[in-house]
Design an enzyme around this catalytic site. Structure first.
Site, short mmCIF file in Angstrom:
data_model
loop_
_atom_site.label_atom_id
_atom_site.label_comp_id
_atom_site.label_asym_id
_atom_site.label_seq_id
_atom_site.Cartn_x
_atom_site.Cartn_y
_atom_site.Cartn_z
N HIS A 12 1.93 -3.68 -4.58
CA HIS A 12 3.04 -3.03 -4.79
C HIS A 12 4.51 -3.33 -4.13
O HIS A 12 5.09 -2.58 -3.57
CB HIS A 12 2.73 -1.45 -4.52
CG HIS A 12 2.23 -1.08 -2.91
ND1 HIS A 12 1.16 -0.45 -2.73
CD2 HIS A 12 2.68 -1.68 -1.96
CE1 HIS A 12 1.07 -0.29 -1.45
NE2 HIS A 12 1.86 -1.44 -0.75
N HIS A 59 5.56 3.42 3.36
CA HIS A 59 5.99 2.50 4.19
C HIS A 59 7.08 2.97 5.14
O HIS A 59 8.36 2.43 5.34
CB HIS A 59 6.44 1.35 3.51
CG HIS A 59 5.18 0.80 2.44
ND1 HIS A 59 5.30 1.51 1.26
CD2 HIS A 59 4.45 -0.32 2.55
CE1 HIS A 59 4.15 0.72 0.54
NE2 HIS A 59 3.74 -0.33 1.43
N HIS A 193 -0.85 -10.61 2.97
CA HIS A 193 0.34 -10.90 3.70
C HIS A 193 0.59 -10.04 4.87
O HIS A 193 -0.18 -9.62 5.19
CB HIS A 193 1.87 -10.16 2.89
CG HIS A 193 1.52 -8.47 2.62
ND1 HIS A 193 0.53 -7.79 2.18
CD2 HIS A 193 2.31 -7.48 3.00
CE1 HIS A 193 0.65 -6.68 2.16
NE2 HIS A 193 1.88 -6.41 2.42
N GLU A 240 -4.03 -3.41 3.53
CA GLU A 240 -3.83 -2.27 2.60
C GLU A 240 -4.66 -2.17 1.48
O GLU A 240 -4.99 -1.43 0.69
CB GLU A 240 -2.37 -2.45 1.94
CG GLU A 240 -1.18 -2.28 2.64
CD GLU A 240 0.01 -2.73 2.07
OE1 GLU A 240 1.13 -2.19 2.58
OE2 GLU A 240 0.01 -3.37 0.90
#
Lengths: 280, 116
Positions: A12, A59, A193, A240
């Site tokens: 996302h 976030h 990431h 995540e």
């Protein structure tokens, strides 16, 4: 009883939405990424779901650090896209699957989960981008949504096992719902990431590719992995990926991996998707 | 969970970081609202003062020292809003974290081709 018609996993990354906003879809950096999603979009057009359950994390856009719910569930009529600092985006608001969402909340608490229940709340790229990737840019979204927020920002984040357990309750909620809606479940986030610290820019393509197959065909090791293992293999923000477990646990133990796509890097992230269907 | 201590160069945003970075993150979170973005642009120091930032924190923000902001407890998801007001690509923020030149970072960390 409502029906689970598919389980999808997807990144996302906010830059995906920004690339669409700026008309960069067919640039050399982005074209291979977006092309790989065409199969997923086509699958979605054919599948014609009524409800999309979207598991994602905020976030620092909707929740600040003054209150950090480990799990939150939306029961709102409407979810507007939140301004993340760059100004409002030109995408439609999301209509909530209100009654079904309350039913899910009932089931969760019955099964000893304690979610925050949200009646008025906006949604950030964690929900927006997956919807854009699979539904494009319609004038109105063709499905109602049930948003599930998972805290993956401030430690302690929930354990992979806990996410898995929530997926089991999600399935129970869908199967005990008296309506006949067709439900698709989107587990979002990742893949590898890391945005912070001297290891920033960490991408683990081998682990990402193994994940896309493993989440379909052999998810047990991922359920059993520690949070530390996730951070080590997938980077601090790549943890995540635990949110895909909510989706996976709601599916049958045997699934067909119908579509798979991987591209790195999308911005600073290993990005990809799977489309899973329950095996007959 | 003590991963912060065991995975090199990988700070996790835990209790200590959340407490340490609360002011910086609160200031950055507020940039989600247009009125605060305008205030930041009009008089950055006054805006930072209104959130009670220390001299050290102000210096890191005003110098756009991303490495230092994170060291002081800034979480990237919040401080990224500074890069929305004063545009900075996230890969440059990443390169600063890694103490690398931007081109090297794109190539060595993200696997992009040089000049490509």
């Amino acid at each position: 009883m409502a029906k689970i018609i598919g389980g999808l996993g997807t990144s996302h990354v906010p830059s995906i939405g920004a690339a669409l906003d700026k008309g960069l879809r067919d640039t050399p950096d982005w074209k291979p990424f977006f092309d790989g999603y065409e199969a997923g979009k086509q699958w979605m057009r054919d599948a014609k779901p009524d409800i999309a359950v979207v598991i994602f994390n905020d976030h620092g856009n909707t929740f600040f650090l003054d209150r950090v719910p480990t799990f939150a569930v939306g029961v709102a009529e409407t979810y507007n896209p939140v301004d993340e600092g760059w100004g409002p985006r030109a995408i439609p608001a999301f209509e909530g699957a209100v009654d079904f969402s309350w039913h899910f909340v009932d089931k969760l608490v019955e099964r000893h989960f304690d979610p925050m229940v949200c009646r008025e709340i906006e949604v950030d790229h964690g929900l927006q981008v997956p919807m854009e990737l699979f539904f494009g840019r319609p004038d109105a979204w063709p499905v109602k949504v049930l948003p599930i927020w998972v805290n993956t920002i401030q430690y302690p984040i929930p354990t992979p096992q806990r996410c898995w357990d929530m997926g089991k309750v999600l399935r129970e909620a869908i199967e005990s719902w008296p309506g006949d809606e067709r439900v698709v479940i989107l587990g979002t986030g990742g893949l590898s990431h890391q945005l912070q610290g001297a290891r920033a820019g960490f991408i683990n393509q081998a682990a990402d590719r193994a994940w896309l197959d493993g989440i379909a065909n052999n998810p047990e090791p991922y359920r059993a992995m520690s949070r530390e293992d996730y951070v080590e293999q997938f980077g601090s923000e790549g943890a995540e990926l635990i949110m895909w477990l909510v989706m996976r646990a709601a599916m049958n133990s045997d699934v067909n991996l119908v579509h798979k796509h991987y591209h790195a890097p999308a911005s600073m992230t290993g990005a990809g998707m799977v489309v899973l269907e329950n095996a007959a | 969970m003590s991963a912060a201590a065991t995975i090199p160069d990988t700070p996790l945003f835990d209790r200590a970081g959340s407490i340490r970075g609360y002011r910086i993150n609160k200031m950055a979170m507020a940039l989600g609202q247009p009125v605060n973005r305008a205030a930041f642009k009009a008089d950055e120091e006054a805006y930072l003062d209104s959130f009670g930032l220390s001299a050290e924190e102000k210096s890191a923000v005003m110098g756009r020292d991303w490495h230092e902001m994170v060291r002081l407890g800034g979480n990237l998801f919040f401080i990224l809003k500074i890069s929305a007001v004063d545009p900075t690509p996230i890969t440059r923020i990443g390169a600063a974290q890694a103490s690398m030149e931007h081109e090297d970072f794109l190539h060595l960390r993200l696997g992009k081709k040089r000049n490509g």
